[in-house]
Enzyme design. Structure first.
Site, short mmCIF file in Angstrom:
data_model
loop_
_atom_site.label_atom_id
_atom_site.label_comp_id
_atom_site.label_asym_id
_atom_site.label_seq_id
_atom_site.Cartn_x
_atom_site.Cartn_y
_atom_site.Cartn_z
N HIS A 110 0.78 -1.30 -0.20
CA HIS A 110 -0.01 -0.08 0.00
C HIS A 110 0.84 1.18 0.16
CE1 HIS A 110 0.93 -0.55 4.14
NE2 HIS A 110 0.34 0.57 4.46
N HIS B 243 1.28 3.65 2.14
CA HIS B 243 1.78 4.65 3.20
C HIS B 243 3.22 4.58 3.28
CE1 HIS B 243 -2.01 4.02 5.76
NE2 HIS B 243 -1.96 5.24 5.41
N ASP C 81 6.05 4.21 4.96
CA ASP C 81 6.81 3.29 5.63
C ASP C 81 6.84 2.10 4.56
OD1 ASP C 81 4.12 3.09 6.52
OD2 ASP C 81 4.72 1.72 7.94
N HIS C 82 5.87 2.07 3.55
CA HIS C 82 6.31 0.75 2.81
C HIS C 82 6.70 1.13 1.41
CE1 HIS C 82 3.87 -1.73 5.59
NE2 HIS C 82 3.57 -0.65 5.88
N ASP D 26 -0.21 -3.95 5.91
CA ASP D 26 -0.63 -3.52 7.42
C ASP D 26 -2.11 -4.01 7.37
OD1 ASP D 26 1.53 -2.58 7.50
OD2 ASP D 26 0.94 -0.33 7.76
N HIS E 24 6.69 -5.03 12.20
CA HIS E 24 5.93 -3.94 11.98
C HIS E 24 5.67 -3.33 13.42
CE1 HIS E 24 2.91 -0.89 10.49
NE2 HIS E 24 3.68 -0.85 9.20
ZN ZN Z 1 3.01 0.68 7.77
ZN ZN Z 2 0.06 1.49 6.51
#
Ligand code: ZN
Ligand code: ZN
Length: 303
Positions: free
Chosen positions: A62, A64, A66-67, A212, A270
């Site tokens: 996805h 976000h 952090d990915h 997530d 995570h």
């Molecule tokens: Zn994340």
């Molecule tokens: Zn996320």
């Protein structure tokens, strides 16, 4: 069959010293699949001496940061290093536009081809089928469109036991033996029974990546009997409310999914930056699913 999961990042959205955002390398034989690409992933690949040419597929769960914030750096470096191999990136809608804009304003001209495949995060879809593996999306429940990935390696062909073969055994027959066939040699009238000359090849293995996501039982049918599941465990039980509000899971919920899926092994990661140590995560998960491991960076796990 060699089937391994290398952890490159165990953190979540906010940075913390000694923990990096999500990035993982799944390797099956000599093919490697990069799953998520948080900031700094290229450095983690360097530390682990992973050659760029081994990676031809990247899977982004996805959008976000952090990915995927590590993608532009990684792709730009691959370009500077004269990468030539075609690359396929699977991601939800929008990534194509984001990267194209970044390349446009940095006047980056790619020497290698990138194929963007938009994932449908609402339903199960097979998105890849190679000689070695199939990959399906796993719909996940998060604040923005998000899916996990289910990898199933294919059973390898039968292995020939060389000592048992007669001398001067015709080469074309080898392939037939690997395919599991009996052979009738018309010239000599001899029948070669497959079971006399081969043993079974490697069995199929499966790996599910789930990050997530809020706690959601829908996926357990799809991943029933999975060998290894990586599941996010952002919080511990004391933050269960916060997990629900932010569409994340607790370690115990991750374990519940592993248990309901009859998984053989669970790896959690995570972690929220609020946790300095991870004993509670492990304890709480193990109370539900004994074969739980904490994801640790630069560590390889057998699937
Ligand atoms: Zn994340
Ligand atoms: Zn996320």
């Amino acid at each position: 069959m060699n089937f391994e999961f290398l952890v490159l990042g165990t953190g979540s959205a906010t940075p913390v010293v000694n923990r990096h955002p999500s990035a993982f390398l799944l390797s099956i034989e000599n093919e490697s699949f990069l799953i998520d690409c948080g900031e700094g992933t290229q450095y983690r690949l360097l530390e682990n001496k992973i050659k760029s040419s081994r990676i031809r597929h990247i899977f982004i769960s996805h959008l976000h940061g952090d990915h995927y914030f590590g993608l532009i750096g990684l792709l730009s470096s691959w370009n500077l290093n004269q990468r030539k191999e075609e690359l396929t990136i699977f991601a939800p809608r929008g990534l194509d536009e984001i990267l194209t804009t970044q390349f446009k304003y940095s006047d980056t001209r790619l020497h290698f081809k990138i194929i963007f495949v938009e994932t449908n995060t609402e339903s199960i879809n097979q998105i890849l089928d190679t000689n070695l593996v199939t990959v399906e999306t796993i719909p996940l429940q998060h604040r923005i469109p998000c899916c996990g990935f289910l990898f199933r390696s294919k059973a390898s062909k039968r292995k020939i036991v060389a000592d048992k073969l007669p001398s001067n055994f015709p080469i074309p027959y080898m392939k037939m033996l690997k395919d599991g066939l009996d052979i009738f040699d018309e010239l000599t009238g001899v029948t070669y029974k497959n079971k006399d000359f081969t043993v079974p090849g490697g069995q199929s293995k499966s790996f599910a990546y789930c990050s997530d996501t809020a706690f959601n039982e829908l996926k357990v049918n799809q991943i029933q009997g999975i060998d290894t599941i990586y599941h996010e465990a952002t919080f511990t039980e004391s933050e269960a409310k916060r997990a629900e509000q932010t569409n994340h899971s607790t370690a115990k919920q991750a374990a519940k999914i592993a248990q309901m899926s009859n998984a053989k092994q669970l790896i959690i990661g995570h972690y929220s930056s609020r946790y300095k140590t991870l004993e509670t995560h492990l304890e709480e998960a193990k109370s539900v699913f004994a074969n739980t491991l904490l994801a640790e960076e630069n560590t390889t796990y057998k699937v």
